[in-house]
Design an enzyme around this catalytic site. Sequence first.
Site, PDB file in Angstrom:
ATOM      1  N   ARG A 218      14.965   9.010  25.394  1.00 41.93           N
ATOM      2  CA  ARG A 218      15.883  10.006  24.825  1.00 41.93           C
ATOM      3  C   ARG A 218      16.702  10.605  25.950  1.00 41.93           C
ATOM      4  O   ARG A 218      16.146  11.108  26.933  1.00 41.93           O
ATOM      5  CB  ARG A 218      15.108  11.086  24.078  1.00 41.93           C
ATOM      6  CG  ARG A 218      14.365  10.470  22.898  1.00 41.93           C
ATOM      7  CD  ARG A 218      13.904  11.457  21.882  1.00 41.93           C
ATOM      8  NE  ARG A 218      13.119  10.729  20.873  1.00 41.93           N
ATOM      9  CZ  ARG A 218      12.458  11.280  19.882  1.00 41.93           C
ATOM     10  NH1 ARG A 218      12.490  12.587  19.737  1.00 41.93           N
ATOM     11  NH2 ARG A 218      11.785  10.537  19.029  1.00 41.93           N
ATOM     12  N   GLU A 220      18.036  13.291  26.570  1.00 42.81           N
ATOM     13  CA  GLU A 220      18.135  14.748  26.427  1.00 42.81           C
ATOM     14  C   GLU A 220      18.146  15.352  27.822  1.00 42.81           C
ATOM     15  O   GLU A 220      17.324  14.983  28.648  1.00 42.81           O
ATOM     16  CB  GLU A 220      16.914  15.310  25.683  1.00 42.81           C
ATOM     17  CG  GLU A 220      16.643  14.647  24.364  1.00 42.81           C
ATOM     18  CD  GLU A 220      15.224  14.914  23.833  1.00 42.81           C
ATOM     19  OE1 GLU A 220      15.125  15.167  22.629  1.00 42.81           O
ATOM     20  OE2 GLU A 220      14.240  14.854  24.596  1.00 42.81           O
ATOM     21  N   ARG A 226       7.482  19.886  28.636  1.00 39.21           N
ATOM     22  CA  ARG A 226       6.948  19.032  27.564  1.00 39.21           C
ATOM     23  C   ARG A 226       7.869  17.880  27.184  1.00 39.21           C
ATOM     24  O   ARG A 226       7.572  17.129  26.259  1.00 39.21           O
ATOM     25  CB  ARG A 226       6.595  19.875  26.342  1.00 39.21           C
ATOM     26  CG  ARG A 226       7.783  20.497  25.631  1.00 39.21           C
ATOM     27  CD  ARG A 226       7.296  21.295  24.420  1.00 39.21           C
ATOM     28  NE  ARG A 226       8.393  21.674  23.550  1.00 39.21           N
ATOM     29  CZ  ARG A 226       9.220  22.678  23.762  1.00 39.21           C
ATOM     30  NH1 ARG A 226       9.091  23.436  24.838  1.00 39.21           N
ATOM     31  NH2 ARG A 226      10.190  22.962  22.900  1.00 39.21           N
ATOM     32  N   HIS A 227       9.030  17.769  27.841  1.00 36.87           N
ATOM     33  CA  HIS A 227       9.964  16.675  27.534  1.00 36.87           C
ATOM     34  C   HIS A 227      10.144  15.767  28.738  1.00 36.87           C
ATOM     35  O   HIS A 227      10.298  16.243  29.856  1.00 36.87           O
ATOM     36  CB  HIS A 227      11.350  17.220  27.175  1.00 36.87           C
ATOM     37  CG  HIS A 227      11.419  17.896  25.855  1.00 36.87           C
ATOM     38  ND1 HIS A 227      11.287  19.247  25.719  1.00 36.87           N
ATOM     39  CD2 HIS A 227      11.597  17.396  24.603  1.00 36.87           C
ATOM     40  CE1 HIS A 227      11.381  19.565  24.430  1.00 36.87           C
ATOM     41  NE2 HIS A 227      11.570  18.458  23.725  1.00 36.87           N
ATOM     42  N   GLU A 358       4.634  20.967  19.935  1.00 31.79           N
ATOM     43  CA  GLU A 358       4.752  20.027  18.810  1.00 31.79           C
ATOM     44  C   GLU A 358       4.163  18.703  19.268  1.00 31.79           C
ATOM     45  O   GLU A 358       4.600  18.113  20.243  1.00 31.79           O
ATOM     46  CB  GLU A 358       6.214  19.827  18.415  1.00 31.79           C
ATOM     47  CG  GLU A 358       6.332  18.838  17.263  1.00 31.79           C
ATOM     48  CD  GLU A 358       7.747  18.324  17.012  1.00 31.79           C
ATOM     49  OE1 GLU A 358       8.704  19.133  17.000  1.00 31.79           O
ATOM     50  OE2 GLU A 358       7.890  17.097  16.820  1.00 31.79           O
ATOM     51  N   SER A 361       5.417  14.477  14.412  1.00 35.55           N
ATOM     52  CA  SER A 361       6.225  14.735  13.218  1.00 35.55           C
ATOM     53  C   SER A 361       6.021  13.569  12.279  1.00 35.55           C
ATOM     54  O   SER A 361       5.934  12.416  12.726  1.00 35.55           O
ATOM     55  CB  SER A 361       7.717  14.801  13.558  1.00 35.55           C
ATOM     56  OG  SER A 361       8.027  16.014  14.191  1.00 35.55           O
ATOM     57  N   ARG A 409       1.958  14.222  25.329  1.00 35.19           N
ATOM     58  CA  ARG A 409       1.629  15.609  24.944  1.00 35.19           C
ATOM     59  C   ARG A 409       0.158  15.721  24.540  1.00 35.19           C
ATOM     60  O   ARG A 409      -0.498  16.715  24.845  1.00 35.19           O
ATOM     61  CB  ARG A 409       2.545  16.072  23.812  1.00 35.19           C
ATOM     62  CG  ARG A 409       3.978  16.244  24.289  1.00 35.19           C
ATOM     63  CD  ARG A 409       4.798  17.007  23.284  1.00 35.19           C
ATOM     64  NE  ARG A 409       6.196  17.010  23.704  1.00 35.19           N
ATOM     65  CZ  ARG A 409       7.184  17.469  22.961  1.00 35.19           C
ATOM     66  NH1 ARG A 409       6.934  17.965  21.759  1.00 35.19           N
ATOM     67  NH2 ARG A 409       8.422  17.445  23.414  1.00 35.19           N
TER      68      ARG A 409
END
Length: 435
Positions: A218, A220, A226-227, A358, A361, A409
């Site tokens: 990703r 981002e 956490r990313h 999180e 999902s 995570r």
Amino acid sequence: MKRINVKIDLIACMDIHRGYYSKDINEDMIGKRVRVAGWISDIRELSTITFLIINDIYGPIQIISSNINKIPKQSIIAVDGIVQRSRSKTMPLEIKAERIDLLAEAVHPLPLDPSGRIDSSLDVRLDARALDLRNINTRAIFKIRHHALQSIRTTLIKHNFIEVNTPKIIGSASEGGANLFAFKYFNKQAYLAQSPQLYKEQLTLALDRVFEIAAYYRAEKSHTIRHLNEFISIDIEAAFMDAEDVMNIAEEVIIDVFAYITRYASKELEVLNINHEIPKIPFERLTYARIIDELKRDIKIEYGDDLPDHGLRLLGERHKGFYFITDWPLELKPFYIHAKDDEPNLSCSFDLQHGYLELASGGRREHNPNILKKRLVEQGLKPEDFADHLKVFEWGMPPHSGWGLGFDRLMMILTNTNNIREVVLYPRDTERLTP
Ligand code: ATP
Ligand code: MG
């Protein structure tokens, strides 16, 4: 005893094999000649004898030798010698060296001290990750990681999930396009997969229940603990299951992994000073609406907003362990999520949280191609761009549900670590592309 005086260029003729691991040396071997090998983690020279501690993957072993030539710490040696009782309380057995082969010399100064006596910053450790792994705590994390993967595979296979591998080089922006790494694939535009979502759904058509453990990408620009831009996800997708069914699978995966590492990585957990209690199931289920009401007391937030970072932090203070957030507004979820039959503005979806984090999902997926097309348009996407995917839904697609769980995570939770970089060998973030 012979002084060792080994030239590196002799290595080619030397025996490079190990006879025993440190863990295999036991009382029954006292008096026996063995060959052990590993890196030197400590050297103590007394007037006539030298104590060497060598380590292999399983731990340390003490070597006692008469005066030997200086060998730098962290060098790799193999030792032939006799097993005997030692005077050390922590290592009751030792090896009296008869021959020491220097197989590889460590060239000092080294970028860090794996003994941990001298602290190094995370950046220094990541720049020298291979050496950092000689640190007992770092090594424990990655052994736990290995066991956790074993456990997850075992649980999923027990439920008849089939392990699959889907492409990571993809030709169209699968879930909308934002955050994709794009690159040239010969003369075409290609992207790195950000999830296996569409493929895993398609595979339920014939394979019924599938799972994949793989890296996703990703683009981002997030600077959080956490990313990462490359992370490992555990993905499942199952035909004839609804959201509740796959939530139950997630719970089982989690409690099994706690039980498994407690059993198979007990030493590593001890090294890290961790004493896990196996979480209780079922995990609490809180609706999105209830979470918003709870947060409204403290922060500015409206029904329909995504949960911001400071909101997640507040939630984490109030809800410590694992819990699900269910019944998200449909508009907050991707096009492939199924609406609730009785409340069409809500979705059959959930996030699995651990405190503020999180973890996963998931939800039930829409399997009616006409509704899927409508949802794509509503989200500003073009059904033509998804033609390869949508056609599969005309071939008899079973209803299905699934989730994606961030494995790194989960590792943060299993090892009580607060930075995702600690549990990933070679993390990739906006700053870090090497080593
Ligand atoms: P977040 O809101 O935390 O950025 P997300 O909702 O964008 O996550 P999903 O698309 O739901 O992530 O992906 C499923 C799971 O994969 C997440 O719950 C998380 O555990 C993990 N994950 C997603 N993005 C990352 C990332 N950049 N680094 C590490 N793990 C990630
Ligand atoms: Mg998510």
